[in-house]
Design an enzyme around this catalytic site. Structure first.
Site, PDB file in Angstrom:
ATOM      1  NE  ARG A  47      -4.126  -1.794   2.225  1.00 35.52           N
ATOM      2  CZ  ARG A  47      -4.117  -2.961   2.857  1.00 35.52           C
ATOM      3  NH1 ARG A  47      -3.060  -3.316   3.589  1.00 35.52           N
ATOM      4  NH2 ARG A  47      -5.143  -3.783   2.764  1.00 35.52           N
ATOM      5  NE  ARG A  48       1.713   3.352   5.077  1.00 38.47           N
ATOM      6  CZ  ARG A  48       0.938   2.481   5.708  1.00 38.47           C
ATOM      7  NH1 ARG A  48      -0.326   2.346   5.340  1.00 38.47           N
ATOM      8  NH2 ARG A  48       1.406   1.745   6.696  1.00 38.47           N
ATOM      9  CE  LYS A  83      -8.682 -18.976  10.937  1.00 38.78           C
ATOM     10  NZ  LYS A  83      -7.953 -18.785  12.202  1.00 38.78           N
ATOM     11  N   GLY A 138      -0.008  -9.457  22.694  1.00 40.80           N
ATOM     12  CA  GLY A 138      -0.004  -9.484  21.237  1.00 40.80           C
ATOM     13  C   GLY A 138      -0.837 -10.585  20.620  1.00 40.80           C
TER      14      GLY A 138
END
Length: 441
Positions: A46-47, A207, A189
């Site tokens: 994207r960047r 799934k 996380g």
């Protein structure tokens, strides 16, 4: 060795960067296994200016023109790890129709519109591989699609979302509530800043659709899957499960069986459920995944391992890359989609399950008989009843007593109707919790 096979990589986030890294580190081994070296033709991002650390690729390989990269004539295989429905669907359909093999980890797209991808692969004579879309590094989809192709699979039960499994495992181990366990998962996380897709069951439902499609040779989409998340699971539910010798897991369940008219059909659902501690899935803790397959000839099979993470998912992606590249060199393609059975998907109301119901009730004569009468009117058989005084467990605070009832197997619609009638019973102050029970009968 023949000429290099050229890869277009769409996406360079956690998984994409690991794919690039492993392609570099294992280049010699991969070339030997395939029979030709692999080269990266380009990486669509994207960047362009984003810091990607010490990724071992030349800066000029990065591009924001995903469409141009996919359509490039010198690309043989497209690897998609962007995720989402659009624009990924358009990119992959174009690639497949042009005869370029595709490796994707995009569970949401496969569950939403896998039919479009399979049709495009058939039109272009190309391979479509997606092992990484379910359960990360665990070799699961290919065994369902190939190894068990000569068998009849009757049921698939799985823990396929690591975030929710971590949360429920933490609640079980510490007695914490959902909010506290989610906060811990976020700090470590395991949970995204917006955990909705995980905790509300959307990820697991996608799934489940893929697993059911492969297991039962039927096109099953995300909209066909009954979905419930874990946000309503309480510490009291976990304590009650322990008292029964159970634990709570977010399960995806796909089962073959007869519908209300007796025709063969499939049921596909995702919801939290109590399972006995002796069940193979009960000991799956932390952020691990596991899938339990029940086949007629092979019997019960268990697949277990890390279901998420950059390295684990990249491992599955590279396994697919090796397979499609070997097919390309041999001039063959993998077996096409198997959807010949075309079975109907049963509504949730016809699914056979059991309920665990915790009721706050008045402690007076006749209450148990009144409650039992409600179950009888809906043809639901009671397996066990346990009564505890008020305050003896968290669900009973403020009530005269708590009735904990576990049913025998019945259609989900009958069980739900039973619970609804209980809500209007004078002797029932409130319904503290309702959870399904799987694997114990």
């Amino acid at each position: 060795m023949t000429s290099p096979l050229r890869l277009a990589i769409l996406g360079c986030g956690t998984v994409g960067s690991e794919v690039v890294r492993l392609l570099h580190e294992q280049s010699a081994d991969l070339a030997a296994r395939i029979g030709a070296p692999l080269e990266i033709a380009g990486i669509a991002v994207r960047r362009l200016g984003r810091d990607r650390g010490d990724l071992p690729v030349a800066p000029e390989l990065f591009t924001t023109d995903a469409v141009g990269l996919v359509k490039s004539e010198d690309v043989d295989v497209v690897v998609e790890v962007v995720g989402g429905i659009e624009p990924a669907r358009g990119w992959l359909v174009d690639a497949l129709r042009a005869g370029k093999s595709v490796v994707t980890a995009n569970k949401a797209l496969l569950a939403e519109d896998g039919a479009a991808l399979h049709d495009a692969a058939a039109d272009g004579g190309a391979d479509l591989y997606y092992e990484a879309a379910v359960a990360g590094a665990i070799p699961l989809l290919r065994p369902l699609r190939e190894s068990l192709h000569g068998d009849r699979i009757n049921r698939v039960t799985g823990i396929v979302n690591g975030t929710t499994n971590f949360i429920l495992s933490a609640m079980d181990a510490t007695g914490a509530g959902f909010a506290e366990a989610l906060e811990e998962a976020t700090e470590l996380g395991y949970a995204e800043a917006d955990p909705t897709a995980d905790v509300e069951g959307f990820d697991a439902a996608a799934k489940a659709a893929i697993l059911a499609s492969l297991a039962f040779h039927t096109r099953v989409g995300a909209a066909d899957v009954h979905r419930e998340g874990i946000t309503e699971v309480t510490a009291a539910d976990v304590a009650s499960a322990k008292a029964m010798g159970c634990t709570i897991k977010l399960l995806c369940i796909a089962a073959r069986g007869a519908d209300a008219t007796g025709r063969e059909s499939v049921s596909v659902r995702v919801h939290p459920a109590m399972i006995p501690l002796g069940h193979p899935l009960a000991s799956v803790g932390d952020a691990y995944n596991a899938v339990f397959v029940e086949a007629e000839a092979a019997g019960p099979l268990m697949f277990y391992g890390r279901g998420a993470g950059g390295a684990a998912t990249a491992s599955a992606v590279l396994g697919d890359v090796v397979a499609v590249c070997r097919n390309r060199l041999a001039g063959v393609r993998a077996p096409s989609e198997s959807a010949y059975a075309d079975l109907a998907v049963r509504p949730m109301g016809e699914a056979l399950t059991r309920y665990h119901v915790s009721l706050d009730v008045a402690d007076k004569p006749g209450v148990l008989a009144a409650v039992a009468g409600v179950f009888a009117r809906h043809d639901v058989s009671i397996a066990t009843v346990r009564q505890v005084p008020a305050g003896a467990e968290p669900a009973g605070r403020g009530a005269d007593a708590v009735l904990v009832i576990v049913t025998h197997t019945a259609p989900d619609a009958a069980l739900a109707a039973t619970v609804e009638e209980l809500r209007g019973l004078d002797a029932v102050r409130s319904i503290a919790s309702v959870l399904r029970v799987e694997g114990g009968e």
